[in-house]
Design a protein around this motif. Structure first.
Motif, PDB file in Angstrom:
ATOM      1  N   THR A  55       0.839  -1.201   0.000  1.00  0.00           N
ATOM      2  CA  THR A  55       0.000   0.000   0.000  1.00  0.00           C
ATOM      3  C   THR A  55       0.872   1.247   0.000  1.00  0.00           C
ATOM      4  O   THR A  55       2.102   1.170   0.143  1.00  0.00           O
ATOM      5  CB  THR A  55      -0.927   0.007   1.224  1.00  0.00           C
ATOM      6  N   ILE A  56       0.223   2.392  -0.153  1.00  0.00           N
ATOM      7  CA  ILE A  56       0.934   3.663  -0.220  1.00  0.00           C
ATOM      8  C   ILE A  56       1.856   3.830   0.997  1.00  0.00           C
ATOM      9  O   ILE A  56       1.499   3.449   2.114  1.00  0.00           O
ATOM     10  CB  ILE A  56      -0.039   4.850  -0.351  1.00  0.00           C
ATOM     11  N   LEU A  57       3.030   4.344   0.723  1.00  0.00           N
ATOM     12  CA  LEU A  57       4.091   4.632   1.692  1.00  0.00           C
ATOM     13  C   LEU A  57       4.769   3.389   2.275  1.00  0.00           C
ATOM     14  O   LEU A  57       5.559   3.508   3.208  1.00  0.00           O
ATOM     15  CB  LEU A  57       3.603   5.554   2.813  1.00  0.00           C
ATOM     16  N   THR A  58       4.506   2.211   1.727  1.00  0.00           N
ATOM     17  CA  THR A  58       5.237   1.027   2.159  1.00  0.00           C
ATOM     18  C   THR A  58       6.696   1.180   1.732  1.00  0.00           C
ATOM     19  O   THR A  58       6.973   1.404   0.552  1.00  0.00           O
ATOM     20  CB  THR A  58       4.672  -0.260   1.512  1.00  0.00           C
ATOM     21  N   PRO A  59       7.644   1.086   2.675  1.00  0.00           N
ATOM     22  CA  PRO A  59       9.062   1.171   2.301  1.00  0.00           C
ATOM     23  C   PRO A  59       9.489  -0.067   1.502  1.00  0.00           C
ATOM     24  O   PRO A  59       9.138  -1.189   1.852  1.00  0.00           O
ATOM     25  CB  PRO A  59       9.795   1.207   3.640  1.00  0.00           C
ATOM     26  N   VAL A  60      10.226   0.174   0.411  1.00  0.00           N
ATOM     27  CA  VAL A  60      10.754  -0.908  -0.419  1.00  0.00           C
ATOM     28  C   VAL A  60      12.193  -0.586  -0.803  1.00  0.00           C
ATOM     29  O   VAL A  60      12.611   0.565  -0.785  1.00  0.00           O
ATOM     30  CB  VAL A  60       9.927  -1.122  -1.708  1.00  0.00           C
ATOM     31  N   THR A  61      12.932  -1.618  -1.156  1.00  0.00           N
ATOM     32  CA  THR A  61      14.248  -1.461  -1.756  1.00  0.00           C
ATOM     33  C   THR A  61      14.153  -2.024  -3.161  1.00  0.00           C
ATOM     34  O   THR A  61      13.833  -3.195  -3.342  1.00  0.00           O
ATOM     35  CB  THR A  61      15.331  -2.206  -0.957  1.00  0.00           C
ATOM     36  N   VAL A  62      14.402  -1.178  -4.153  1.00  0.00           N
ATOM     37  CA  VAL A  62      14.358  -1.607  -5.550  1.00  0.00           C
ATOM     38  C   VAL A  62      15.734  -2.163  -5.889  1.00  0.00           C
ATOM     39  O   VAL A  62      16.729  -1.442  -5.873  1.00  0.00           O
ATOM     40  CB  VAL A  62      13.996  -0.445  -6.493  1.00  0.00           C
ATOM     41  N   GLU A  63      15.792  -3.462  -6.156  1.00  0.00           N
ATOM     42  CA  GLU A  63      17.061  -4.132  -6.404  1.00  0.00           C
ATOM     43  C   GLU A  63      17.476  -4.088  -7.864  1.00  0.00           C
ATOM     44  O   GLU A  63      18.652  -3.905  -8.180  1.00  0.00           O
ATOM     45  CB  GLU A  63      16.978  -5.572  -5.911  1.00  0.00           C
ATOM     46  N   CYS A  64      16.520  -4.307  -8.791  1.00  0.00           N
ATOM     47  CA  CYS A  64      16.851  -4.302 -10.211  1.00  0.00           C
ATOM     48  C   CYS A  64      15.576  -4.201 -11.037  1.00  0.00           C
ATOM     49  O   CYS A  64      14.477  -4.279 -10.505  1.00  0.00           O
ATOM     50  CB  CYS A  64      17.643  -5.554 -10.595  1.00  0.00           C
TER      51      CYS A  64
END
Length: 113
Positions: A55-64
């Motif tokens: 959902t909105i504002l969920t922290p993620v790390t974009v790996e590739c």
């Protein structure tokens, strides 16, 4: 004269920071979509059920970034980001809005998977 000595050092720091973002763990950001974003186990979501919904504002790390693929009959899937988040990891559509400290994430800012 003093600024000339600082300029190469500042440029080197920016370059190292950029390499650090893409080379060591990816780009940190938060989901910007207001609707729920499905997370898939593989880049090709055909025949799969989502393993999670962000959902909105969920922290993620974009790996590739995984580019989309299309076969000779025109069947395939669009591009996706491989992301990790609290509780898991998977693939989300690359049209998902992800905001980072450096601005919105785009496929051009992320290494290919």
């Amino acid at each position: 004269m003093k600024n000339k000595g600082r300029t190469p050092l500042a440029l080197a720091a920016v370059a190292l920071a950029t390499v650090g973002l893409t080379g060591c763990g990816g780009i940190e950001g938060k989901i910007g979509n207001y609707d729920r974003v499905p997370v898939w186990e593989n880049a090709d979501p055909k025949g799969q059920q989502p393993i999670a919904r962000l959902t909105i504002l969920t922290p993620v790390t974009v790996e590739c970034h995984e580019p989309g693929k299309v076969d000779a009959q025109g069947m395939g899937y669009g591009g996706s980001y491989k992301v990790s988040y609290e509780g898991g990891s998977g693939y989300i559509d690359d049209s998902t809005s992800i905001m980072s400290d450096g601005g919105e994430v785009s496929p051009e800012r992320v290494p290919e998977c």
